[in-house]
Design an enzyme around this catalytic site. Sequence first.
Site, PDB file in Angstrom:
ATOM      1  N   ILE A 154     -22.315  64.380 -51.384  1.00 45.61           N
ATOM      2  CA  ILE A 154     -21.104  63.553 -51.284  1.00 45.61           C
ATOM      3  C   ILE A 154     -20.360  63.761 -49.973  1.00 45.61           C
ATOM      4  O   ILE A 154     -19.556  62.914 -49.585  1.00 45.61           O
ATOM      5  CB  ILE A 154     -20.148  63.803 -52.469  1.00 45.61           C
ATOM      6  CG1 ILE A 154     -19.745  65.280 -52.572  1.00 45.61           C
ATOM      7  CG2 ILE A 154     -20.763  63.317 -53.771  1.00 45.61           C
ATOM      8  CD1 ILE A 154     -18.669  65.550 -53.611  1.00 45.61           C
TER       9      ILE A 154
ATOM     10  N   GLY B  62     -19.897  70.828 -40.672  1.00 42.53           N
ATOM     11  CA  GLY B  62     -20.993  71.751 -40.426  1.00 42.53           C
ATOM     12  C   GLY B  62     -20.902  73.068 -41.164  1.00 42.53           C
ATOM     13  O   GLY B  62     -21.810  73.891 -41.077  1.00 42.53           O
TER      14      GLY B  62
ATOM     15  N   LYS C 171     -20.557  73.478 -53.669  1.00 42.26           N
ATOM     16  CA  LYS C 171     -20.241  73.679 -52.258  1.00 42.26           C
ATOM     17  C   LYS C 171     -21.237  74.672 -51.667  1.00 42.26           C
ATOM     18  O   LYS C 171     -21.126  75.880 -51.882  1.00 42.26           O
ATOM     19  CB  LYS C 171     -18.804  74.210 -52.156  1.00 42.26           C
ATOM     20  CG  LYS C 171     -18.226  74.303 -50.772  1.00 42.26           C
ATOM     21  CD  LYS C 171     -16.764  74.710 -50.898  1.00 42.26           C
ATOM     22  CE  LYS C 171     -16.077  74.770 -49.568  1.00 42.26           C
ATOM     23  NZ  LYS C 171     -14.662  75.173 -49.710  1.00 42.26           N
TER      24      LYS C 171
ATOM     25  N   ASP D  45      -6.457  76.731 -42.954  1.00 45.64           N
ATOM     26  CA  ASP D  45      -7.413  75.655 -42.685  1.00 45.64           C
ATOM     27  C   ASP D  45      -7.016  74.378 -43.425  1.00 45.64           C
ATOM     28  O   ASP D  45      -7.860  73.695 -43.997  1.00 45.64           O
ATOM     29  CB  ASP D  45      -8.826  76.092 -43.090  1.00 45.64           C
ATOM     30  CG  ASP D  45      -9.909  75.208 -42.480  1.00 45.64           C
ATOM     31  OD1 ASP D  45      -9.607  74.479 -41.510  1.00 45.64           O
ATOM     32  OD2 ASP D  45     -11.042  75.239 -42.976  1.00 45.64           O
TER      33      ASP D  45
END
Length: 369
Positions: A45, A50, A88, A185
Site C-alpha cells: 500500500i 525508503g 510495516k 519525525d
Amino acid sequence: MSSLISISKRNIISSLFIFSFFGHLKIRLGDIKLATNNFSDTYTIAFLDGECTLYRAELHYFDKENPSSEKGKNKGDHPKGHNIVVIKRGNQFFGEEELFTEIEMLSSVEYPNIVTLIGFCIEDSETILVIENGSNGYLRNYLGNDNDMRILTWEKRLKICIDVANALDHLHSEIEDQKMIIHRDICSCNIGLDENWRAKIDGFGDCVFLPPNQEDEAVYINPHGRPAYIDPEYEKTDKLKRESDVYSFGIVLLEILCGRSAGDPIYLKENDKGLGPVARQSFCTGTLEDMIDPILKEETSECNFVQKRGPNKESLHTFMKIAYQCVAETQDQRPTMKVVVKELEKALSFQVSQRSKPLIFFIHMQNAC
C-alpha cells in the site's frame, strides 16, 4: 572497534528486554509471509521514503485480549483470528533499534490518535511491525492528487489537523509520571487515516523519551528528520526540543492548506528546504492565500446555497496564522501544542458556525420573493 562492540551489546540487551516484556506480541514470519503471499506487490500500500514498505493483509495472530484461547495449541502457534492489519516491513534503514523504540513507545502510550501496536517480528534478518489498519491510508498519499484531495473538504482537513495536534500535545505534556516524548519525525508519511477519517500518528522509531522535570530542557542529539520537515534550529545546533515537533507539524499544516507535499519540486525551485520557507515568506508578504489548494478555492467560490465546503475567511486566516507561527525559524518563537490545539479548534468553530448561513440566506431570499 569498541563502539561497534558497545552497539552490539546494546542491541543484545534491547533484544532481551523486548522478548522478556513483549514476547506475547511476537508474530511468526511464516504467518506474515502467508498473509502477504511472501510480500507480494498485490498487498503493498505504500513505500515510506525508503525506510519501510507497508502491506495491508488479513493476518492470523495471537489474540492478546483472549490469551486463554491459546490452550491446546502447539507452543508458538497463534490462535486463528481474522484481522485486517498493516504490516510495516523495514529495510536496511529501519533496523532492530528503531523497531525496539517503536515497540517500547507504542506499548507504553495509548491514545485515540496514536496508532495501536498489534505485534512484531524479528526473524531471518527481517524487522517487522504489525499495527492497526488505517483503511483510508496515509495523508501523504492524498497530497498532490486532485481526485483524492477533493475527498478532504476543509472541515475534514481541520479535524485531521486537530487529531494530530491533540496526539502531540499528549506526548509533550500529558504522559504518566510527567515523562515527555518528542516524536522527531512528524510528517504526512506518518499520519494514518482510519475508516472514520480519524488521524493517527505512526513512525515512532526515532522518538526520544525525556525524564520527568525536564519540561523546558533541550536534548542535544544528532539531527534527524526529513529535509523539508526538520526544525532549522535543531538542524544547526543539535538542540532538540518539543518545539522541533511543532515545526514539523507546522509543515504538515501547510501541506494540508496547499494540497502538495512539502518537498514538491514547485517549492524546491524556490528554496532547497521546500514548502516551509516558501510559505513563511509568502505569509510575510501577504500572498499565502495565493498558494492554497486550488480545490479549496473552487469549493469556496461554488454557488452552493445548501452547503459551503470551502473555508470561510475567519477559519482560513486563523489556520494560516497558527501554521505560520509553528514554522518560525527559532524554537522560542513557536507556540506550544496546547496553543496550537486551541487555535485549530477555533478555526473549526468558525467553519462550522458558517455552515448553515448560506441555507438561511437562500430561504430568506425565497420568502422575500
